[in-house]
Design an enzyme around this catalytic site. Structure first.
Site, PDB file in Angstrom:
ATOM      1  N   TRP A  42       0.866  -1.175   0.000  1.00 28.83           N
ATOM      2  CA  TRP A  42       0.000   0.000   0.000  1.00 28.83           C
ATOM      3  C   TRP A  42       0.903   1.226   0.000  1.00 28.83           C
ATOM      4  CZ3 TRP A  42      -4.218   2.492  -0.924  1.00 28.83           C
ATOM      5  CH2 TRP A  42      -4.684   3.560  -0.156  1.00 28.83           C
ATOM      6  N   GLY A  43       0.901   1.966  -1.092  1.00 26.87           N
ATOM      7  CA  GLY A  43       1.712   3.176  -1.204  1.00 26.87           C
ATOM      8  C   GLY A  43       1.022   4.313  -0.490  1.00 26.87           C
ATOM      9  N   GLY A  45      -0.241   7.508   1.388  1.00 30.54           N
ATOM     10  CA  GLY A  45      -0.038   8.943   1.467  1.00 30.54           C
ATOM     11  C   GLY A  45       0.198   9.404   2.891  1.00 30.54           C
ATOM     12  N   ASP A  56      -0.988  14.855   6.784  1.00 28.75           N
ATOM     13  CA  ASP A  56      -1.570  14.185   5.610  1.00 28.75           C
ATOM     14  C   ASP A  56      -2.768  15.011   5.156  1.00 28.75           C
ATOM     15  OD1 ASP A  56      -2.291  12.340   3.670  1.00 28.75           O
ATOM     16  OD2 ASP A  56      -3.356  11.054   5.090  1.00 28.75           O
ATOM     17  N   ASP A  83      -1.957   5.122  -3.184  1.00 28.50           N
ATOM     18  CA  ASP A  83      -2.934   5.977  -2.512  1.00 28.50           C
ATOM     19  C   ASP A  83      -2.816   7.383  -3.098  1.00 28.50           C
ATOM     20  OD1 ASP A  83      -4.482   7.429  -0.733  1.00 28.50           O
ATOM     21  OD2 ASP A  83      -3.067   7.264   0.931  1.00 28.50           O
ATOM     22  N   HIS A 188     -14.462   3.021   4.508  1.00 30.32           N
ATOM     23  CA  HIS A 188     -13.601   3.381   5.632  1.00 30.32           C
ATOM     24  C   HIS A 188     -14.443   3.787   6.836  1.00 30.32           C
ATOM     25  CE1 HIS A 188      -9.759   3.950   7.271  1.00 30.32           C
ATOM     26  NE2 HIS A 188      -9.465   5.172   6.868  1.00 30.32           N
TER      27      HIS A 188
END
Length: 292
Positions: A42-43, A45, A56, A83, A188
């Site tokens: 998971w890249g 952010g 963020d 992300d 989410h």
């Protein structure tokens, strides 16, 4: 273009096998996640922002995130899910950046339906404002149209529960994003129990899989998630940066207490271990083969 990686993720979603992704904020974290056996990266952010010591909140430019995704994708053999927050702008922007992320080696992007600039979802009293459904549908359509490889996955992130808008709004948005061409829906929640998420899953009648990020409700296990039969991906969204911060705080504090490294050195990975993780074996092969 990483067609094989893209197909790995696509096939996992098609087969109904739960795909696990660990967050990473740099290539070393990604390599350790692959070493541990996670299916993908998971890249994040959030993690990248934290590693730069900024909130963020759409503060880091797209180029910073894109180049880190490129570095991570070049380091691991597993699929990378990037992300991209709100897509760094409107539908026109999204249409331009998707080929860049695809060319950088990502196998998927996750885009959320908040306004720009965003505020991180789990921030206490954060500003959680959503765009109109029709506007976000346009962004999804723009993303799907822009990809070069049809195996590239576009995931729509629904923030209605985060914004306190309830189950009906969350379901409405999720179905609308499915119709716009999303390949999966990330739902989410910031509730401390999984009840809200389980209620959404129970009510989901869509034909595409769901994606969960169980940061706030860690008691929900992978076995629990797989048992729902509706979730394709579970993302551990910020555990790499949290582990790194915890370990560094502990070691740094002990060095200050001890007045030296004598008490911590034996417990740390050796320099030899780090050199191995840097790819020393591969470099030795290259030296042996090509240095004359």
């Amino acid at each position: 273009m990483n067609t094989n990686k893209n197909q790995t993720l696509r096939q996992a979603l098609a087969q109904g096998r739960l795909f696990t992704a660990m967050a990473a904020h740099n290539p070393m974290a990604a390599r350790l996640a692959q070493e541990a056996g996670f299916d993908g990266i998971w890249g994040s952010g959030f993690e990248l922002s934290a590693s730069h010591a900024v909130p963020d909140a759409s503060i880091l430019p797209m180029g910073t995130h894109l180049e880190m995704m490129r570095a991570i994708a070049a380091t691991v053999d597993t699929p990378l899910i990037a992300d991209i927050d709100t897509g760094f702008g409107n539908a026109v922007t999204v249409n331009y950046i998707i080929p860049q992320y695809e060319a950088a080696g990502a196998s998927a992007v996750v885009m959320e339906d908040k306004t720009f600039p965003k505020d991180t979802s789990l921030r206490a009293d954060g500003r959680q404002e959503l765009v109109r459904i029709e506007e976000f549908q346009g962004k999804i359509e723009a993303a799907a149209q822009a990809r070069r490889d049809p195996g590239f996955v576009v995931i729509a992130r629904v923030e209605a529960l985060i914004a306190g808008l309830g189950q009906e709004e969350a379901q409405k948005r999720a179905h609308a994003y499915q119709e716009a061409g999303a390949d999966a829906i990330l739902i989410h929640s910031k509730q401390k129990t999984p009840d809200e998420i389980l209620a959404f899953i129970a009510g989901w009648s869509g034909r595409i899989p769901l994606v969960l990020v169980p940061t706030a409700y860690p008691q929900l296990t992978e076995a629990d998630i797989a048992a729902t039969g509706k979730v394709g991906i579970v993302i551990y969204g910020n555990h790499a940066i949290r582990a790194a911060v915890g370990a560094m705080r502990s070691v740094f504090a002990q060095i200050r207490r001890d007045g030296g490294i004598q008490g911590v050195d034996a417990a740390l990975p050796s320099v030899k271990d780090i050199i191995a993780l840097q790819g020393d074996a591969h470099m030795r092969e290259i030296e042996k083969k090509f240095l004359r």
